[in-house]
Design an enzyme around this catalytic site. Sequence first.
Site, PDB file in Angstrom:
ATOM      1  N   LYS A 115       0.381  -8.270  16.149  1.00  0.00           N
ATOM      2  CA  LYS A 115      -0.203  -7.369  17.129  1.00  0.00           C
ATOM      3  C   LYS A 115      -0.936  -6.101  16.807  1.00  0.00           C
ATOM      4  O   LYS A 115      -1.868  -5.828  17.316  1.00  0.00           O
ATOM      5  CB  LYS A 115       0.864  -7.187  18.184  1.00  0.00           C
ATOM      6  CG  LYS A 115       1.318  -8.249  18.851  1.00  0.00           C
ATOM      7  CD  LYS A 115       2.501  -7.963  19.922  1.00  0.00           C
ATOM      8  CE  LYS A 115       2.889  -9.392  20.778  1.00  0.00           C
ATOM      9  NZ  LYS A 115       3.683  -8.947  21.691  1.00  0.00           N
ATOM     10  N   GLU A 199       2.638   1.404  21.609  1.00  0.00           N
ATOM     11  CA  GLU A 199       1.260   1.857  22.392  1.00  0.00           C
ATOM     12  C   GLU A 199       1.875   2.859  23.585  1.00  0.00           C
ATOM     13  O   GLU A 199       2.838   2.685  23.849  1.00  0.00           O
ATOM     14  CB  GLU A 199       0.757   0.617  22.613  1.00  0.00           C
ATOM     15  CG  GLU A 199       1.536  -0.360  23.387  1.00  0.00           C
ATOM     16  CD  GLU A 199       0.703  -1.646  23.570  1.00  0.00           C
ATOM     17  OE1 GLU A 199      -0.040  -2.089  22.771  1.00  0.00           O
ATOM     18  OE2 GLU A 199       0.858  -2.160  24.671  1.00  0.00           O
ATOM     19  N   ARG A 291      -2.434 -20.689  21.528  1.00  0.00           N
ATOM     20  CA  ARG A 291      -1.896 -21.824  21.520  1.00  0.00           C
ATOM     21  C   ARG A 291      -1.923 -22.120  23.142  1.00  0.00           C
ATOM     22  O   ARG A 291      -2.588 -21.403  23.862  1.00  0.00           O
ATOM     23  CB  ARG A 291      -0.200 -21.740  21.713  1.00  0.00           C
ATOM     24  CG  ARG A 291       0.208 -20.455  22.125  1.00  0.00           C
ATOM     25  CD  ARG A 291       1.590 -20.518  22.164  1.00  0.00           C
ATOM     26  NE  ARG A 291       2.366 -19.348  22.600  1.00  0.00           N
ATOM     27  CZ  ARG A 291       2.501 -18.984  23.883  1.00  0.00           C
ATOM     28  NH1 ARG A 291       2.365 -19.766  24.967  1.00  0.00           N
ATOM     29  NH2 ARG A 291       2.919 -17.764  24.219  1.00  0.00           N
TER      30      ARG A 291
END
Length: 472
Positions: A115, A199, A291
């Site tokens: 990430k 974050e 995916r």
Amino acid sequence: MLRKILIANRGEIAVRIIRACAEMGIRSVAIYTEADRFALHVKKADESYCIGSEPVAGYLNVYALVDLAAATGCDAVHPGYGFLSENPQFARACKERGLIFIGPDADIIRRMGDKTEARKAMVAAGIPVTPGSDGNLGTVEEALDVAERIGYPVMLKATSGGGGRGIRRCDSTQDLRRNYQRVISEATKAFGSAEVFLEKCIVNPRHIEVQILADHDGNTIHLFERDCSIQRRNQKLIEIAPSPQLDEAQRQYLGGLAVLAAKAVGYTNAGTVEFLLDDQGRFYFMEMNTRVQVEHTITETITGVDIVEEQIRVAAGLPLRFKQEEIVRRGYAIQFRINAEDPKNGFLPSFGRISRYYAPGGPGVRTDTAIYTGYEIPPYFDSMLAKVIVNALTWEDAVKRGERALRDMGLFGIKTTIPYYLEILKHPEFREADFNTGFVEKHPELVHYSNKPRPEVLASVIAAAMAAHTGL
Ligand code: ADP
Ligand code: ADP
Ligand code: MG
């Protein structure tokens, strides 16, 4: 075109992929572990092979799966979602054996699965991301510094996380100190990586994600967005396409942003770009899933595009069959993840034997599942049993159809999330399409539905008991 595909998965998504293969004239090969001996995907595939006694580990055995695919003459492997679907080593192992991995390149999977790397790639491409740490955190002191700079509340996240796990909101320095080690050990256990980052926490955001498709000729398109704001503990429960909370200008902007993000990393095959929308109308990139997603169904429903078929075609080297301007949508679709859980008991998993099951039907209803009457749910896997998807021309009608379909469905012998979803569907905030990721937590009262059987169910139970008693 491909001739034979090994499906490296189980449950409803394995059945979904088998169905796509059947329609495309491709042979399907299923795999299963002992615990899945009686699973539906095993019966539905053209060929099925047992890959060992370890219930879950068998599905994660990269080399055994690649060997089996080669030995059975497959030319490709479809990973589904979960399991090895975002494992770059698996994608690479397939390629090295001359097998096509149905998904993007191993290197893209690796970059987007991390990430912090994904965030960096998006910043470079000019995509807005939430303020946060520049990369992974080294120490709790560094975490405290970053949090001071961006301001509380913050989200502490596992860099390799997925499935809604390895995420903790921290409201203060004490919170952050307390959670730091906890998230690290959670991440190590669940994802085999101790990396974490920070974050800014967007308070009560909407989760809006965009489905994209990209071929090997440089064509990249989006299939509009999905609203996955109805979540519990960062896990999606109900998904909606398109979002009833966006206007047309926001929709166009976000679709363009997702295509830009995919192009920036040279993405191919199907993927999802996830964003958060704050209460000021600002979008922030959150992550990219490389995916097929659990909720791809609702996008198929509103656009008519078969996403699994497109995945297979693109992997085979064919170009996309649609240009962006040819993608049209119609109405609204809602997906309910029917989980074997007891909402009244903290959503505790409820495994056991399904004594009776029948699928809901009628107009605008689709059911994707791998259960059947008499099926014994093994306790080793995800608790999601079925996906009920409804659609209608307006938001109001889609909601009504959802209520009707969930009541139509017969699923006995275990506890499920169905009665809970019926309460959500009745709630005025849901009906007026005004909700964010805090909805479930904000409405704890919704688990207080009555467990008493409805009169018609009661009547059939009494009739059956009387028939048994009198020998009729
Ligand atoms: P989607 O993103 O398609 O909505 P979910 O987040 O619900 O899907 O995940 C689908 C399945 O994949 C779940 O069984 C989840 O536990 C699993 N999963 C997703 N990401 C990971 C990961 N990084 N590691 C392990 N399992 C994962
Ligand atoms: P996963 O890989 O497990 O899907 P995500 O990064 O997609 O993890 O986050 C899962 C969910 O957690 C989101 O849908 C959202 O509800 C919540 N979430 C994640 N990041 C934030 C954030 N910065 N602020 C608020 N909520 C967040
Ligand atoms: Mg996510």
